[in-house]
Design a protein around this motif. Sequence first.
Motif, mmCIF file in Angstrom:
data_model
loop_
_atom_site.group_PDB
_atom_site.id
_atom_site.type_symbol
_atom_site.label_atom_id
_atom_site.label_comp_id
_atom_site.label_asym_id
_atom_site.label_seq_id
_atom_site.Cartn_x
_atom_site.Cartn_y
_atom_site.Cartn_z
ATOM 1 N N HIS A 148 -48.797 19.876 -14.241
ATOM 2 C CA HIS A 148 -48.374 19.788 -15.404
ATOM 3 C C HIS A 148 -49.112 20.162 -16.444
ATOM 4 C CE1 HIS A 148 -45.110 16.442 -13.564
ATOM 5 N NE2 HIS A 148 -44.602 17.753 -13.807
ATOM 6 N N LEU A 149 -50.022 20.854 -16.193
ATOM 7 C CA LEU A 149 -51.124 21.245 -17.280
ATOM 8 C C LEU A 149 -51.032 22.906 -17.035
ATOM 9 C CD1 LEU A 149 -54.146 18.956 -16.529
ATOM 10 C CD2 LEU A 149 -52.686 18.898 -18.391
ATOM 11 N N ARG A 150 -50.752 23.457 -18.311
ATOM 12 C CA ARG A 150 -50.885 25.015 -18.410
ATOM 13 C C ARG A 150 -52.106 25.313 -19.061
ATOM 14 N NH1 ARG A 150 -47.072 29.249 -19.849
ATOM 15 N NH2 ARG A 150 -45.205 27.932 -19.599
ATOM 16 N N GLU A 151 -52.849 26.137 -18.558
ATOM 17 C CA GLU A 151 -54.061 26.555 -19.092
ATOM 18 C C GLU A 151 -54.115 27.590 -19.822
ATOM 19 O OE1 GLU A 151 -58.033 27.423 -16.906
ATOM 20 O OE2 GLU A 151 -57.133 29.258 -17.012
ATOM 21 N N VAL A 152 -54.561 27.384 -21.340
ATOM 22 C CA VAL A 152 -54.459 28.487 -22.272
ATOM 23 C C VAL A 152 -55.951 28.979 -22.620
ATOM 24 C CG1 VAL A 152 -54.095 28.697 -24.866
ATOM 25 C CG2 VAL A 152 -52.631 27.148 -23.800
ATOM 26 N N GLY A 210 -68.678 31.625 -33.429
ATOM 27 C CA GLY A 210 -67.552 32.097 -32.531
ATOM 28 C C GLY A 210 -67.816 31.922 -30.995
ATOM 29 N N GLY A 211 -69.205 32.189 -30.578
ATOM 30 C CA GLY A 211 -69.586 32.232 -29.121
ATOM 31 C C GLY A 211 -69.602 30.542 -28.843
ATOM 32 N N PHE A 212 -69.945 29.754 -29.720
ATOM 33 C CA PHE A 212 -70.011 28.199 -29.183
ATOM 34 C C PHE A 212 -68.616 27.828 -28.972
ATOM 35 C CE2 PHE A 212 -69.717 23.764 -30.615
ATOM 36 C CZ PHE A 212 -70.609 23.285 -29.979
ATOM 37 N N MET A 213 -67.417 28.374 -29.545
ATOM 38 C CA MET A 213 -66.076 28.080 -29.454
ATOM 39 C C MET A 213 -65.629 28.042 -27.776
ATOM 40 S SD MET A 213 -65.460 26.859 -32.292
ATOM 41 C CE MET A 213 -63.958 26.393 -31.956
ATOM 42 N N GLY A 214 -66.448 28.990 -27.300
ATOM 43 C CA GLY A 214 -66.098 29.160 -25.812
ATOM 44 C C GLY A 214 -66.629 27.935 -24.712
ATOM 45 N N ASN A 215 -67.091 26.895 -25.442
ATOM 46 C CA ASN A 215 -67.376 25.743 -24.462
ATOM 47 C C ASN A 215 -66.029 24.945 -24.534
ATOM 48 O OD1 ASN A 215 -70.094 25.214 -24.283
ATOM 49 N ND2 ASN A 215 -70.186 25.730 -26.316
ATOM 50 N N PHE A 216 -64.975 25.277 -25.072
ATOM 51 C CA PHE A 216 -63.823 24.352 -25.387
ATOM 52 C C PHE A 216 -62.712 24.709 -24.469
ATOM 53 C CE2 PHE A 216 -66.037 23.808 -29.552
ATOM 54 C CZ PHE A 216 -66.692 22.718 -29.202
ATOM 55 N N ALA A 217 -62.244 24.324 -23.360
ATOM 56 C CA ALA A 217 -61.009 24.357 -22.796
ATOM 57 C C ALA A 217 -59.901 23.972 -23.735
ATOM 58 C CB ALA A 217 -61.154 24.088 -21.464
ATOM 59 N N VAL A 218 -58.856 24.751 -23.350
ATOM 60 C CA VAL A 218 -57.477 24.278 -24.021
ATOM 61 C C VAL A 218 -56.446 24.430 -23.180
ATOM 62 C CG1 VAL A 218 -55.882 24.762 -25.939
ATOM 63 C CG2 VAL A 218 -58.195 25.330 -26.297
ATOM 64 N N SER A 219 -55.603 23.625 -22.877
ATOM 65 C CA SER A 219 -54.373 23.283 -22.010
ATOM 66 C C SER A 219 -53.359 22.751 -22.752
ATOM 67 C CB SER A 219 -54.634 22.506 -20.694
ATOM 68 O OG SER A 219 -55.914 22.951 -20.175
ATOM 69 N N ILE A 220 -51.865 22.897 -22.329
ATOM 70 C CA ILE A 220 -50.799 22.321 -22.824
ATOM 71 C C ILE A 220 -50.254 21.427 -21.912
ATOM 72 C CG2 ILE A 220 -48.385 22.658 -23.464
ATOM 73 C CD1 ILE A 220 -48.960 25.492 -24.143
ATOM 74 N N ILE A 221 -50.130 20.158 -22.071
ATOM 75 C CA ILE A 221 -49.284 18.923 -21.248
ATOM 76 C C ILE A 221 -47.931 19.413 -21.037
ATOM 77 C CG2 ILE A 221 -49.116 16.772 -20.839
ATOM 78 C CD1 ILE A 221 -51.794 16.043 -22.260
ATOM 79 N N GLU A 222 -47.453 19.484 -19.887
ATOM 80 C CA GLU A 222 -45.845 19.848 -19.649
ATOM 81 C C GLU A 222 -45.371 18.605 -18.848
ATOM 82 O OE1 GLU A 222 -46.270 23.713 -18.248
ATOM 83 O OE2 GLU A 222 -45.756 24.598 -20.076
ATOM 84 N N ASP A 223 -45.681 17.539 -19.581
ATOM 85 C CA ASP A 223 -45.244 16.259 -18.837
ATOM 86 C C ASP A 223 -44.484 15.528 -19.563
ATOM 87 O OD1 ASP A 223 -44.713 13.891 -17.486
ATOM 88 O OD2 ASP A 223 -47.026 13.659 -16.711
ATOM 89 N N ASP A 224 -43.078 15.107 -19.424
ATOM 90 C CA ASP A 224 -42.348 14.430 -20.444
ATOM 91 C C ASP A 224 -42.550 12.876 -20.599
ATOM 92 O OD1 ASP A 224 -40.881 16.585 -21.363
ATOM 93 O OD2 ASP A 224 -39.214 16.428 -19.921
ATOM 94 N N TYR A 225 -43.142 12.593 -19.115
ATOM 95 C CA TYR A 225 -43.562 11.126 -19.083
ATOM 96 C C TYR A 225 -45.051 10.753 -19.560
ATOM 97 C CZ TYR A 225 -39.526 10.785 -16.214
ATOM 98 O OH TYR A 225 -38.143 11.011 -15.883
#
Length: 326
Positions: free
Chosen positions: A121-125, A294-309
């Motif tokens: 239920h997690l989509r990696e961005v 800008g390079g520092f921003m590569g520390n942060f992962a981004v995901s989308i939660i695809e869970d209705d509950y």
Amino acid sequence: MTVKEANTYNLVADIGGTNTRIALASGERVLPATVRRYRNADFAGLESVIRRYMSDEGNVDPAAACIAVAGPVRDGRAAMTNLDWTIDTATLARATLSERVAILNDLQAQGHALGHIAPDHLREVLRGQPASPEATRLVIGVGTGFNAAPVFTTPRGRIVTPSESGHANLPIRTEQELRLCQYVSTAHGFPAVEDVLSGRGLERVYAFLGDEANDPRDKTAHDLMAALEDGSDPRATDAARLFTRLLGTVAGNLSLIQLPFGGIYLVGGVARAFGPYLSQFGFAEAFRDKGRFGGFMGNFAVSIIEDDYAALTGCANFLREGDGAP
């Protein structure tokens, strides 16, 4: 219907402007078979919809109750723009007959769900760098409105602090974004993030581009996403691209404020709808466009939660943590 033993389950609910979803939870686990959805317009208030649910579930007597609401919560009372209900802990306790009750902002509930959502239920961005389990995380909600909540793991438990980030000023990086802010200000007097980064915000971006082209047209967010998918309206694509880059900029700004080395999680119907398009429309570039950081921003992962509950799961976990369970 099977009568459920008293004080065995907790009641959890997710109250939006149009619908309310209610379920029972055993510990941190929401019981899918107990999830029910109710139209708010069919009920006079919170107490009546909860009592209907309890009746529908065999006059269940919950041990505790926690609800998530789409609006600010202060001193046990919630304020919702599009719902004229009294939502406070006294009403919730009376409706559920529970001694222990809690009201959370919906983004707080999503924050308490982190770590309890199935990987599928997690989509990696964006991929980030490895981080410790105690690292700060950030939930960003993009749906009917916009908001964000940082998630802190402490020796005394998880803390998810509320905010109203959607009502801060929209950032400006380009001449076009300045004109967009001026366009929004003409209608609302203030260019808030939520006025652009939300379902109705996408509609506003599309209208702005029409105004720029001297060809005004309106479309609903649903129609815009359909046009984006089938390629029938180039302006819908342009609106989605501008929306995506602004979302990347705002998410990057919030990340520098909170330093969520444990990851950023996008939630909400609009975030899910944009999931397939974020890469091609420049989310990563806008997110990381922070000059010498800008390079520092590569520390942060981004995901989308695809869970209705997820909000229900967060409410359940909040109650479980209150029990002192591991």
